[in-house]
Design a protein around this motif. Structure first.
Motif, PDB file in Angstrom:
ATOM      1  N   LEU A 123       0.829  -1.211   0.000  1.00 30.44           N
ATOM      2  CA  LEU A 123       0.000   0.000   0.000  1.00 30.44           C
ATOM      3  C   LEU A 123       0.860   1.255   0.000  1.00 30.44           C
ATOM      4  O   LEU A 123       0.547   2.232  -0.678  1.00 30.44           O
ATOM      5  CB  LEU A 123      -0.928  -0.005   1.221  1.00 30.44           C
ATOM      6  CG  LEU A 123      -2.115  -0.965   1.174  1.00 30.44           C
ATOM      7  CD1 LEU A 123      -2.837  -0.986   2.528  1.00 30.44           C
ATOM      8  CD2 LEU A 123      -3.089  -0.570   0.067  1.00 30.44           C
ATOM      9  N   PHE A 156      -4.669   7.223   1.548  1.00 30.29           N
ATOM     10  CA  PHE A 156      -4.167   5.887   1.866  1.00 30.29           C
ATOM     11  C   PHE A 156      -3.514   5.743   3.248  1.00 30.29           C
ATOM     12  O   PHE A 156      -3.534   4.639   3.816  1.00 30.29           O
ATOM     13  CB  PHE A 156      -3.173   5.424   0.799  1.00 30.29           C
ATOM     14  CG  PHE A 156      -3.826   4.850  -0.426  1.00 30.29           C
ATOM     15  CD1 PHE A 156      -4.510   3.643  -0.369  1.00 30.29           C
ATOM     16  CD2 PHE A 156      -3.756   5.507  -1.645  1.00 30.29           C
ATOM     17  CE1 PHE A 156      -5.118   3.113  -1.494  1.00 30.29           C
ATOM     18  CE2 PHE A 156      -4.353   4.987  -2.775  1.00 30.29           C
ATOM     19  CZ  PHE A 156      -5.038   3.789  -2.708  1.00 30.29           C
ATOM     20  N   MET A 159      -5.205   3.722   5.946  1.00 29.96           N
ATOM     21  CA  MET A 159      -5.316   2.322   5.523  1.00 29.96           C
ATOM     22  C   MET A 159      -3.992   1.596   5.743  1.00 29.96           C
ATOM     23  O   MET A 159      -3.975   0.418   6.138  1.00 29.96           O
ATOM     24  CB  MET A 159      -5.702   2.239   4.042  1.00 29.96           C
ATOM     25  CG  MET A 159      -7.136   2.593   3.728  1.00 29.96           C
ATOM     26  SD  MET A 159      -7.551   2.231   2.000  1.00 29.96           S
ATOM     27  CE  MET A 159      -7.550   0.441   2.015  1.00 29.96           C
ATOM     28  N   TRP A 162      -3.643   0.961   9.464  1.00 30.23           N
ATOM     29  CA  TRP A 162      -4.517  -0.158   9.839  1.00 30.23           C
ATOM     30  C   TRP A 162      -3.901  -1.486   9.400  1.00 30.23           C
ATOM     31  O   TRP A 162      -3.934  -2.479  10.137  1.00 30.23           O
ATOM     32  CB  TRP A 162      -5.888   0.044   9.193  1.00 30.23           C
ATOM     33  CG  TRP A 162      -6.932  -0.947   9.580  1.00 30.23           C
ATOM     34  CD1 TRP A 162      -7.118  -2.192   9.049  1.00 30.23           C
ATOM     35  CD2 TRP A 162      -7.950  -0.778  10.574  1.00 30.23           C
ATOM     36  NE1 TRP A 162      -8.194  -2.805   9.643  1.00 30.23           N
ATOM     37  CE2 TRP A 162      -8.725  -1.963  10.579  1.00 30.23           C
ATOM     38  CE3 TRP A 162      -8.294   0.254  11.436  1.00 30.23           C
ATOM     39  CZ2 TRP A 162      -9.819  -2.134  11.423  1.00 30.23           C
ATOM     40  CZ3 TRP A 162      -9.379   0.082  12.283  1.00 30.23           C
ATOM     41  CH2 TRP A 162     -10.132  -1.097  12.283  1.00 30.23           C
ATOM     42  N   ALA A 163      -3.319  -1.494   8.189  1.00 32.08           N
ATOM     43  CA  ALA A 163      -2.696  -2.711   7.675  1.00 32.08           C
ATOM     44  C   ALA A 163      -1.466  -3.098   8.490  1.00 32.08           C
ATOM     45  O   ALA A 163      -1.183  -4.288   8.666  1.00 32.08           O
ATOM     46  CB  ALA A 163      -2.318  -2.530   6.204  1.00 32.08           C
ATOM     47  N   VAL A 169      -7.412  -5.240   5.305  1.00 34.30           N
ATOM     48  CA  VAL A 169      -8.244  -4.074   4.992  1.00 34.30           C
ATOM     49  C   VAL A 169      -9.633  -4.368   5.537  1.00 34.30           C
ATOM     50  O   VAL A 169     -10.084  -5.518   5.540  1.00 34.30           O
ATOM     51  CB  VAL A 169      -8.309  -3.826   3.468  1.00 34.30           C
ATOM     52  CG1 VAL A 169      -9.270  -2.698   3.136  1.00 34.30           C
ATOM     53  CG2 VAL A 169      -6.922  -3.514   2.916  1.00 34.30           C
ATOM     54  N   SER A 170     -10.324  -3.332   6.022  1.00 30.37           N
ATOM     55  CA  SER A 170     -11.645  -3.535   6.612  1.00 30.37           C
ATOM     56  C   SER A 170     -12.562  -2.378   6.247  1.00 30.37           C
ATOM     57  O   SER A 170     -12.142  -1.388   5.630  1.00 30.37           O
ATOM     58  CB  SER A 170     -11.531  -3.618   8.135  1.00 30.37           C
ATOM     59  OG  SER A 170     -11.164  -2.341   8.646  1.00 30.37           O
ATOM     60  N   SER A 173     -11.129   0.845   7.794  1.00 30.62           N
ATOM     61  CA  SER A 173     -10.019   1.490   7.089  1.00 30.62           C
ATOM     62  C   SER A 173     -10.488   2.082   5.771  1.00 30.62           C
ATOM     63  O   SER A 173     -10.004   3.148   5.350  1.00 30.62           O
ATOM     64  CB  SER A 173      -8.871   0.504   6.859  1.00 30.62           C
ATOM     65  OG  SER A 173      -9.206  -0.513   5.948  1.00 30.62           O
ATOM     66  N   LEU A 174     -11.449   1.438   5.114  1.00 30.16           N
ATOM     67  CA  LEU A 174     -12.014   2.002   3.894  1.00 30.16           C
ATOM     68  C   LEU A 174     -12.789   3.280   4.193  1.00 30.16           C
ATOM     69  O   LEU A 174     -12.787   4.223   3.387  1.00 30.16           O
ATOM     70  CB  LEU A 174     -12.923   0.979   3.208  1.00 30.16           C
ATOM     71  CG  LEU A 174     -12.212  -0.212   2.562  1.00 30.16           C
ATOM     72  CD1 LEU A 174     -13.226  -1.247   2.094  1.00 30.16           C
ATOM     73  CD2 LEU A 174     -11.339   0.246   1.394  1.00 30.16           C
TER      74      LEU A 174
END
Length: 310
Positions: A123, A156, A159, A162-163, A169-170, A173-174
């Protein structure tokens, strides 16, 4: 031969110029939103992994800034607010900025992969590529929708954070991605309303240049109206809660009111008071994003004490 005085020569680069090359103000926002993404994740992260993750995300953001300054040196030299940046001012050579950007990109991505996981590293690599190539080299000079599509680059970091924590990804996070993505156009277009000549002088097809300020005002309002329900809806996700809901409702009421205010204004009214309402909306947009993410962080901090979330 024409004599050249010492004052006419470009100043030698100092430490501050190399810091400026990394766009520290942008980096600070990246670090904060990535940190919120990491800390709001529903899993415990070892402090050293968290520290390394944020460090290499910050390094990746700095690399993106250096690559952007290398590529945009020609147009930066034409705009009042950017002409004193280290590359257009001649204090850092373009080739040097490119080398720094590429080196930091490689270090950041590889080290994040080693310190956290391959998804987070992937990412980060895509974010750097998106900002430096898709946005800076293509979208910025090609379309008035540059800010809309290019806003993904700044969306990003949470995200990635979170990663780092979860390896995945969840929905949450989206949501953080979408919040920044939808916030970016009204934020930058409100700035463009009172810096139009800069973009026109540099030939950048900002919406104010290609379609005029009247259309830009309408776009600011439209995107703000779309952003508001999305932002408030975050309260019902796993990272939301009553505190987030209260903060988000208050912020979005103010943001929508400000967007309506500048939509109603004529150019004559804006020029008469020096674009005061437009400048106020731009400044508020900075607090808007910061306070939304601060509320997410507060909800995460309260959950271990049985007070966060629903």
């Amino acid at each position: 031969m024409t004599d050249m005085r010492a004052s006419d020569l470009p100043a030698e680069a100092g430490f501050g110029d190399y810091v400026a090359l990394l766009k520290p103000r942008v980096m600070s926002l990246v670090v904060f939103t990535a940190l919120v993404g990491l800390l709001s994740a529903p899993v415990a992260v070892h402090p050293m992994v968290a520290l390394a993750g944020i460090l290499f995300i910050a390094l990746g953001a700095g690399a993106s800034g250096a690559l952007n300054m290398w590529w945009d040196a020609d147009i930066d030299a034409l705009m009042r607010r950017t002409r004193n940046r280290p590359v257009p001012a001649g204090r850092v050579a373009p080739r040097e900025a490119l080398a720094i950007g590429l080196a930091l990109s490689g270090i950041a991505v590889v080290m994040l992969g080693l310190a956290a996981n391959l998804l987070a590293a992937g990412l980060l690599a895509f974010t750097i590529f998106f900002y430096a190539v898709i946005y800076s080299m293509w979208l910025k000079r090609a379309t008035p929708q540059n800010i809309v599509i290019g806003g993904a680059a700044g969306a990003f970091p949470p995200m990635i954070g979170w990663a780092v924590a979860t390896g995945g990804v969840s929905v949450e996070s989206l949501f953080m991605f979408a919040l920044i993505f939808m916030w970016t156009p009204p934020h930058f277009w409100s700035l463009a309303l009172f810096t139009k000549s800069d973009y026109a002088d540099a030939g950048v097809p900002m919406l104010t240049v290609t379609h005029g300020r009247r259309v830009t005002r309408a776009h600011v309002l439209a995107y703000t109206l779309a952003l508001a329900p999305l932002a408030v809806a975050g309260a019902v996700t796993g990272i939301g809660g009553p505190l987030y809901l209260a903060v988000s409702v208050a912020l979005n009421l103010w943001f929508v009111a400000g967007a309506v205010r500048i939509w109603r204004r004529t150019e004559a009214q804006a020029e008469a008071d020096g674009y005061r309402a437009e400048k106020r909306l731009f400044r508020f947009s900075l607090y808007y994003l910061f306070l939304h993410f601060a509320a997410i962080l507060a909800e995460a901090a309260l959950k271990p004490h049985g007070m966060g979330g629903w």
